[in-house]
Design a protein around this motif. Sequence first.
Motif, PDB file in Angstrom:
ATOM      1  N   LEU A  41      39.126   4.009  -2.361  1.00 49.39           N
ATOM      2  CA  LEU A  41      38.403   3.016  -1.558  1.00 49.39           C
ATOM      3  C   LEU A  41      38.005   3.400  -0.192  1.00 49.39           C
ATOM      4  N   PRO A  42      36.926   2.659   0.471  1.00 51.60           N
ATOM      5  CA  PRO A  42      36.197   3.189   1.616  1.00 51.60           C
ATOM      6  C   PRO A  42      36.989   3.053   2.849  1.00 51.60           C
ATOM      7  N   LEU A  43      38.121   4.142   2.984  1.00 47.97           N
ATOM      8  CA  LEU A  43      38.947   4.063   4.127  1.00 47.97           C
ATOM      9  C   LEU A  43      38.839   5.499   4.677  1.00 47.97           C
ATOM     10  N   PRO A  44      39.432   5.719   5.792  1.00 42.50           N
ATOM     11  CA  PRO A  44      39.274   6.963   6.534  1.00 42.50           C
ATOM     12  C   PRO A  44      40.357   7.852   5.982  1.00 42.50           C
ATOM     13  N   ASP A  45      39.949   9.201   6.121  1.00 47.53           N
ATOM     14  CA  ASP A  45      41.123  10.197   5.494  1.00 47.53           C
ATOM     15  C   ASP A  45      42.325   9.959   6.229  1.00 47.53           C
ATOM     16  N   PRO A  46      43.499   9.580   5.454  1.00 43.05           N
ATOM     17  CA  PRO A  46      44.759   9.234   5.832  1.00 43.05           C
ATOM     18  C   PRO A  46      45.394  10.245   6.661  1.00 43.05           C
ATOM     19  N   ALA A  47      45.117  11.691   6.210  1.00 39.78           N
ATOM     20  CA  ALA A  47      45.591  12.959   7.060  1.00 39.78           C
ATOM     21  C   ALA A  47      44.934  13.436   8.284  1.00 39.78           C
ATOM     22  N   ALA A  48      43.741  12.602   8.481  1.00 40.69           N
ATOM     23  CA  ALA A  48      43.140  13.270   9.788  1.00 40.69           C
ATOM     24  C   ALA A  48      43.164  12.201  10.625  1.00 40.69           C
ATOM     25  N   GLY A  49      43.386  12.802  12.102  1.00 39.48           N
ATOM     26  CA  GLY A  49      43.524  11.940  13.151  1.00 39.48           C
ATOM     27  C   GLY A  49      43.235  12.515  14.442  1.00 39.48           C
ATOM     28  N   THR A  50      43.007  12.078  15.545  1.00 39.04           N
ATOM     29  CA  THR A  50      42.842  12.493  16.904  1.00 39.04           C
ATOM     30  C   THR A  50      43.705  11.776  17.943  1.00 39.04           C
ATOM     31  N   LEU A  51      44.055  13.069  18.803  1.00 39.23           N
ATOM     32  CA  LEU A  51      45.005  12.448  19.811  1.00 39.23           C
ATOM     33  C   LEU A  51      44.531  11.396  20.722  1.00 39.23           C
ATOM     34  N   ASP A  52      43.178  11.469  20.845  1.00 39.75           N
ATOM     35  CA  ASP A  52      42.521  10.309  21.775  1.00 39.75           C
ATOM     36  C   ASP A  52      42.657   8.911  21.278  1.00 39.75           C
ATOM     37  N   ASP A  53      42.946   8.848  19.856  1.00 32.40           N
ATOM     38  CA  ASP A  53      43.054   7.559  19.164  1.00 32.40           C
ATOM     39  C   ASP A  53      44.397   7.234  18.857  1.00 32.40           C
ATOM     40  N   ARG A  54      45.558   8.023  19.351  1.00 33.69           N
ATOM     41  CA  ARG A  54      46.766   7.773  19.067  1.00 33.69           C
ATOM     42  C   ARG A  54      47.133   6.496  19.350  1.00 33.69           C
ATOM     43  N   LEU A  55      48.230   5.667  18.642  1.00 30.80           N
ATOM     44  CA  LEU A  55      48.848   4.445  18.846  1.00 30.80           C
ATOM     45  C   LEU A  55      47.935   3.342  19.345  1.00 30.80           C
ATOM     46  N   LEU A  56      46.817   3.344  18.726  1.00 28.30           N
ATOM     47  CA  LEU A  56      45.803   2.171  18.741  1.00 28.30           C
ATOM     48  C   LEU A  56      46.398   0.865  18.239  1.00 28.30           C
ATOM     49  N   GLY A  57      46.669  -0.263  19.003  1.00 32.25           N
ATOM     50  CA  GLY A  57      46.988  -1.355  18.269  1.00 32.25           C
ATOM     51  C   GLY A  57      46.150  -2.058  17.056  1.00 32.25           C
ATOM     52  N   PRO A  58      46.830  -3.052  16.298  1.00 32.57           N
ATOM     53  CA  PRO A  58      45.891  -3.658  15.285  1.00 32.57           C
ATOM     54  C   PRO A  58      44.627  -4.292  15.847  1.00 32.57           C
ATOM     55  N   GLY A  59      43.618  -4.171  15.376  1.00 30.15           N
ATOM     56  CA  GLY A  59      42.426  -4.626  15.527  1.00 30.15           C
ATOM     57  C   GLY A  59      41.418  -3.735  16.428  1.00 30.15           C
ATOM     58  N   ALA A  60      42.126  -2.634  16.580  1.00 29.74           N
ATOM     59  CA  ALA A  60      41.204  -1.579  17.406  1.00 29.74           C
ATOM     60  C   ALA A  60      39.935  -1.322  16.812  1.00 29.74           C
ATOM     61  N   PRO A  61      38.929  -1.008  17.256  1.00 30.13           N
ATOM     62  CA  PRO A  61      37.532  -0.512  16.778  1.00 30.13           C
ATOM     63  C   PRO A  61      37.628   0.481  15.754  1.00 30.13           C
ATOM     64  N   GLY A  62      37.186   0.262  14.518  1.00 24.38           N
ATOM     65  CA  GLY A  62      37.481   1.317  13.469  1.00 24.38           C
ATOM     66  C   GLY A  62      38.710   1.445  12.708  1.00 24.38           C
ATOM     67  N   HIS A  63      39.489   0.856  13.243  1.00 20.44           N
ATOM     68  CA  HIS A  63      41.218   0.932  12.944  1.00 20.44           C
ATOM     69  C   HIS A  63      41.637  -0.552  12.632  1.00 20.44           C
ATOM     70  N   LEU A  64      41.571  -1.139  11.618  1.00 23.76           N
ATOM     71  CA  LEU A  64      42.047  -2.602  11.433  1.00 23.76           C
ATOM     72  C   LEU A  64      43.610  -2.841  11.867  1.00 23.76           C
ATOM     73  N   LEU A  65      44.358  -1.847  11.259  1.00 21.04           N
ATOM     74  CA  LEU A  65      45.706  -2.091  11.486  1.00 21.04           C
ATOM     75  C   LEU A  65      46.113  -1.047  12.927  1.00 21.04           C
ATOM     76  N   GLY A  66      45.334  -0.283  13.350  1.00 24.74           N
ATOM     77  CA  GLY A  66      45.564   0.738  14.333  1.00 24.74           C
ATOM     78  C   GLY A  66      45.888   1.894  13.788  1.00 24.74           C
ATOM     79  N   THR A  67      46.748   2.795  14.731  1.00 24.60           N
ATOM     80  CA  THR A  67      46.824   4.086  14.519  1.00 24.60           C
ATOM     81  C   THR A  67      48.259   4.652  14.681  1.00 24.60           C
ATOM     82  N   ASP A  68      48.831   5.756  14.185  1.00 24.03           N
ATOM     83  CA  ASP A  68      49.913   6.103  14.558  1.00 24.03           C
ATOM     84  C   ASP A  68      50.052   6.974  15.587  1.00 24.03           C
ATOM     85  N   SER A  69      51.285   7.961  15.804  1.00 22.85           N
ATOM     86  CA  SER A  69      51.510   8.713  16.838  1.00 22.85           C
ATOM     87  C   SER A  69      50.491   9.724  16.902  1.00 22.85           C
TER      88      SER A  69
END
Length: 290
Positions: A41-69
């Motif tokens: 599926l055309p989704l981001p890498d589930p293991a890749a993340g940046t601390l600048d994008d941590r804990l974004l809420g649902p609906g954040a740009p590029g992250h439909l359901l948000g991000t984790d810690s």
Amino acid sequence: MSLLVPGTGKAAGTRRRPTGVAVPAALAGLLVLIALAGPWLPLPDPAAGTLDDRLLGPGAPGHLLGTDSQGRDLLARLVAGARPSLVGGVLPVAVAALAGTALGAVAGLGGRVTEHTVLRALDVLYAFPGVLLALTVATVLEPGLPTTVVSLSIVLTPAVARVVLTEVRRVRTAEYLEAARVGGASRGAVLLFQVAPVVAPAVLVYCSSLVGLSVVYAAGLSFLGLGTPPPAAEWGAMLDELRPVLLTHPGVAVLPALAVLFVSVVFNTLGDALRRRTGDGTTPPPETVR
């Protein structure tokens, strides 16, 4: 005055109410399809993340359901976690179905001594609450998905075996079984070709209801660190990772729990619908698993 259909006790011309199997069956199939097709599926890498994008809420740009810690996309991780979560729920039920069918059929057809021996062995497992038994087995073994499958299979097998034994007791004096024995059929042939097709519907109905319970158990083991280890995405492990931010960011912290709840409701509804469709009043609900 309405006429009754012979052997049914129902009035002729009455329409049978739909049992609603199609909707939960379609949802269950969709869940399996998502789990299988997740890597493509055309989704981001589930293991890749940046601390600048941590804990974004649902609906954040590029992250439909948000991000984790750790800034990882939650939608990608929920989809990636569907496969181990469903495997941890479905595979133990499949193993328990095979083992429980074998035990229940052997107990039902093997005579009084064999039945008594098998029942006492099952009573030993029934003496432990299901969650405690799963935790005990998982603690002894190395954490991982195989441990989840083994521990939950041990927990679920006695319940399936009792369902099968109940069905075998109902049919073991049937004339067609006696005819097969008189005709020289071996006990294995009688079990495989005569008994198995009779008990299969009850096992299917019961096991379809057990899948939801098994998914909850598997998520619980991962939540406690006894299931699929991090950083692999798994709904129970994701719940543990997001637990510290439950009060501050509940919108993202509850998403894995909602996924577990949704799968449990879908498969429980499917089992209830199948039970109504088959008219199976002998199969107990999955709550009989301790």
